[in-house]
Write a protein that holds these residues in place. Structure first.
Motif, short mmCIF file in Angstrom:
data_model
loop_
_atom_site.label_atom_id
_atom_site.label_comp_id
_atom_site.label_asym_id
_atom_site.label_seq_id
_atom_site.Cartn_x
_atom_site.Cartn_y
_atom_site.Cartn_z
N LYS A 3 0.69 -1.36 0.02
CA LYS A 3 -0.31 0.12 -0.03
C LYS A 3 0.94 1.29 0.06
CE LYS A 3 -3.62 1.95 3.02
NZ LYS A 3 -3.80 1.87 4.38
N TYR A 4 2.00 1.29 0.81
CA TYR A 4 2.83 2.35 0.81
C TYR A 4 3.53 2.53 -0.46
CZ TYR A 4 6.95 5.10 2.20
OH TYR A 4 8.15 5.89 2.20
N LYS A 7 1.15 4.13 -2.88
CA LYS A 7 0.91 5.53 -2.54
C LYS A 7 2.03 6.28 -3.15
CE LYS A 7 0.33 7.68 1.48
NZ LYS A 7 0.44 7.47 3.14
N GLN A 11 1.96 9.53 -5.84
CA GLN A 11 2.47 10.87 -5.41
C GLN A 11 3.51 11.16 -6.54
OE1 GLN A 11 4.11 10.21 -1.48
NE2 GLN A 11 2.06 10.85 -0.54
#
Lengths: 318, 525
Positions: A3-4, A7, A11
């Motif tokens: 998930k990180y 993300k 970005q």
């Protein structure tokens, strides 16, 4: 974890777009007209308009930007307005050459820096540290073209051990060893220019780690200093190194401009310099975008690697 | 998890280092044997300090190295090297009519393109048509316009071409030559020649065929056995791109390359080695000129004062070291140009006269800016000596070193960023080819010089058929331009070709401006 990573990638995408807009705007703001590179003063107004239309320069700037981005996403980077060559072809011929030079040099530099930096850090204030630290200061101060000329003179000319020109001996393009012998001198120059900064980084990081509690615990248990440094400190020193490595990603494109020029290495450096001198704006734009994007991608990669290596970071991101 | 990943990282680093270390140590002992094999005498390697690119074509390519490549791959109808020195290639003859309005070219019948197709008049007509098309941006377009009218090119039969001029122009024989012919069967229907993909696989009639272009590295040619002037003697020619002059000179000494154009200051380094120096004339005039848009140099007396205030001989010795490489220039024409004369005002160095002229003009405390190309070693020295000379005459000169492209952009516009500049040109043989430098609003008139008398004389000279009268006209122009003192010729310098002493046939191949060799097929080991 996934998930990180996801993300972080999300970005990066708007950042890449912003970079492309900045590149485009900067070139648009430059105080000259791109069409000047293609016209001569005695051409009539109609001809100039004709040429403008052919290259799409008569359209409004936002449309030009749109076409440019569309082309880049589709792998079509446009044409040089000086040599009329396809930029995609030019870049794909030259970038591998530069990577071939920079990557081994960087990996070797990293390896030596870690050893030397740890040595210096572990012996802070002693003779070994003074020598390594002093040589690093010296190394940072030496311009790489000077270093290159000295190496060329000694090993290429006087001792005549290595060839000094380009990537291959004429008529010997297939030979791998021929390529390697051409690589030795430029790689050494690059390595010597990368090492000093990395050594200082590793050294200060090692000094910081050595004052940590876990080192004291190890010492209290009576572990020998070498095994403390290479088993425990090394691991922690490598963490910040990941950031440095990630930030160095753009060097794969623009890291060897001077060295390439001296050794006649057919890489991106000489191409870029020539493009700037010749007001070849599509080429300048392409390389600017490429190296700016690599900064972002480098950051992204080092963040992701960091989170894999050090799970504490991931926690902070959430 | 953490431990495992760090271990992997260390392992990768270690293994990659070991592999690389292993390779580089092996390469060390191999390399010395490779160097000996480098110069098999069937290859001629010429070092160049620019990249001709992979889009070389006869219409738009205009830089020195691109043109060198063109000369190797293609042939012109003829090369005009002087009034009595025309070297014919694809044409057997070029004859003007009685009234000098039509020129008829008879073509060779035995010429084949690199792909085996026969060469005919269609190719010639096609080439000149493409060159004349305005949107193609051809380099020779302006020289094919006479009084703003294009020359008419017609096929008479397969091996005869007729050129019809709109008006008489005595420089036409030169203007129509030196244009390389491209194959109609390849380029027919191509709308964008400059960016055509066909440029990457050129089909020519020249002594060599393109084998391989490597971006930023080299251009390799192999011989064309069907070359109409006889098969070349050296099997392979390579133009090797070396941007750094120090590396290039060292590579020449080592034998990694066989030929290189060098700076005069490097000539001593190469003496006594296996390299021969061949200085040759390019008809280049190096000069100091005034920017007539600038207020400070409007008055003729001021410019004359500067002309008397600088020491031409000292400038030349400082920049070119020996008179073997440079001769003082007094006229705007080089010596080999038709109607050259040095019976002009020579402005012999005289500081006192310079001072007198300045006080006569009522100018004191003159401060001028001199622009030049910052990284050009010749111009650096010229500028330094000029600054010294003029200081003695009471003029302070500020040196403005610039990037070459930036300077040429500045010169093409009207600006007052500097008062004087250093530059040079290689034009042609007939004095008419120099007109764009001096006529009002000429395309290369970077001084913004304007003298109605000079304009008028250039127009008369172009159409004057009488030899003696034409001579008188151009001698008058040379005097007028020097008297106006806007243009101060410094030197007629040579290009110094340093070439492997084993190479023979340099005289037969012929050393010419820009292209270096007129016919590379004659070189041999």
């Amino acid at each position: 974890m996934l998930k990180y990573i996801f993300k972080r990638i999300l970005q990066a995408i708007p950042l890449l777009f912003i970079i492309s807009i900045i590149c485009f705007t900067l070139i648009q703001l430059a105080p000259y007209d791109a069409v000047d590179a293609m016209t001569t003063p005695n051409m009539t107004k109609e001809t100039v308009e004709l040429i403008k239309a052919r290259y799409g320069l008569d359209r409004p700037a936002y449309l030009q930007y749109f076409y440019w981005v569309k082309g880049i996403i589709g792998g079509e980077w446009g044409y040089s307005i000086v040599t009329h060559e396809s930029i995609t072809n030019d870049l794909s011929a030259r970038i591998p050459n530069t990577i071939l030079l920079v990557l081994p040099a960087y990996i070797l530099a990293l390896f030596f820096s870690i050893i030397l930096g740890l040595l210096a850090g572990a012996n802070k204030g002693k003779l070994a540290d003074k020598i390594i630290d002093g040589l690093s200061s010296f190394g940072i101060a030496i311009p790489s073209f000077w270093m290159a000329m000295i190496l060329v003179f000694i090993f290429g000319h006087r001792l005549n051990i290595f060839p000094i020109l380009g990537m291959h001996t004429i008529g010997n393009e297939e030979s791998f060893f021929d390529l390697l012998s051409h690589m030795v001198l430029p790689c050494t120059v690059l390595m010597l220019s990368f090492i000093p900064e990395l050594v200082r980084y590793v050294r200060s990081s090692a000094i910081g780690q050595l004052s940590e509690d876990y080192v004291m615990v190890q010492q209290a248990y009576g572990a020998n200093p070498t095994s403390i440094v290479f088993k425990h400190v090394l691991r922690n020193v490598l963490l910040p190194i990941i950031t440095i490595v990630g930030m160095s990603l753009p060097m794969l494109v623009t890291g060897a401009v001077v060295t390439e020029t001296v050794f006649g290495w057919p890489g991106i450096g000489t191409y870029f310099v020539k493009a700037i001198q010749g007001f070849d704006y599509p080429v300048v734009m392409a390389i600017m975008l490429l190296s700016a994007s690599l900064v972002i991608i480098g950051n992204l990669v080092s963040d992701i690697l960091y989170s894999i290596v050090d799970p504490r970071i991931k926690g902070m991101g959430e | 998890m953490v431990r495992k990943n760090v271990n992997i990282l260390v392992a990768i680093l270690l293994s990659s280092f070991l592999v690389l270390a292993g390779c580089s140590s092996k390469s060390t002992d191999k390399s010395s044997s490779k160097n000996e094999a480098a110069n098999k005498p069937d290859t001629f390697v010429y070092g160049i300090d620019g990249d001709p690119g992979n889009a070389v074509n006869v219409i738009t390519t205009g830089d020195r190295y691109g043109l060198m490549e063109i000369k190797t791959l293609y042939s012109p109808l003829y090369m005009y090297n002087g009034k009595d020195n025309v070297k014919y290639f694809l044409a057997e003859s070029m004859t003007p009519s009685e009234d000098f309005l039509t020129y008829t070219a008879k073509l060779r019948k035995d010429v084949k393109w690199h792909d085996g197709q026969p060469f005919t008049a269609d190719d010639v007509v096609f080439t000149y048509e493409q060159m004349l098309k305005e949107e193609n941006g051809g380099w020779a377009r302006s020289q094919l316009l006479f009084n703003n009218q294009p020359v008419k090119v017609e096929k008479v039969d397969d091996y005869t071409v007729k050129f019809t001029l709109p008006t008489v122009s005595m420089g036409a024989l030169e203007a129509l030559g030196n244009i390389f012919i491209m194959p109609k069967h390849v380029y027919d229907g191509e709308t964008n020649i400059a960016n055509s993909t066909k440029n990457a696989t050129p089909v020519g009639t020249g002594p060599y065929k393109l084998k391989e272009y490597k971006a930023g590295e080299s251009v390799t040619f192999e011989k064309n056995d069907d070359y109409f002037l006889g098969a070349p003697k050296i099997a392979k020619v390579v133009y090797r791109i070396i941007m750094d002059p120090n590396t290039a000179t060292m590579a020449l000494q080592k034998g990694e390359i066989n030929a290189l154009a060098i700076q005069p200051s490097d000539s001593n380094k190469l003496k006594g080695s296996n390299v021969t120096l061949k200085p040759y004339d390019e008809g280049r005039i190096g000069y100091l000129a005034f920017n007539l848009s600038s207020k400070a140099v409007q008055e003729k007396e001021v410019r004359q004062a500067i002309a008397f205030g600088v020491n031409r001989d000292e400038i030349n010795t400082a920049s070119y070291i020996s008179t073997d490489y440079s001769k003082p220039a007094y006229s705007f024409l080089p010596k080999k140009a038709t109607y050259f004369t040095d019976k002009v005002e020579k402005h012999t160095f005289d500081t006192k006269k310079a001072k007198d002229l300045l006080s006569k003009a009522g100018v004191s405390n003159l401060k001028l800016k001199l622009a030049f190309i910052a990284n050009n070693p010749i111009q650096q020295k010229q500028a330094a000596v000029i600054q010294q000379n003029l200081k003695a005459a009471g003029i302070s000169v500020e040196l403005v070193g610039m990037d070459a492209t930036a300077l040429s952009k500045k010169l093409q516009s009207v600006q007052t960023d500097f008062d004087m500049y250093l530059s040079g040109y290689i034009m042609g043989i007939d004095p008419d080819t120099f007109n764009s430098l001096f006529v009002t609003n000429g395309e290369a008139n970077y001084m913004h010089y304007s003298n109605p008398k000079v304009d008028e004389l250039f127009n008369q000279g172009r159409v004057e058929k009488d030899e003696a009268k034409r001579k008188a006209i151009y001698e008058e122009i040379q005097k007028l331009i020097i008297e106006d003192a806007a243009f101060y010729p410094l030197t007629e310098n040579k290009r110094i070709l340093a070439i492997d002493s084993r190479v023979k046939g340099i005289e037969e191949a012929g050393l010419v401006p820009v292209y270096t060799f007129e016919d590379m097929s004659k070189l041999s080991y």
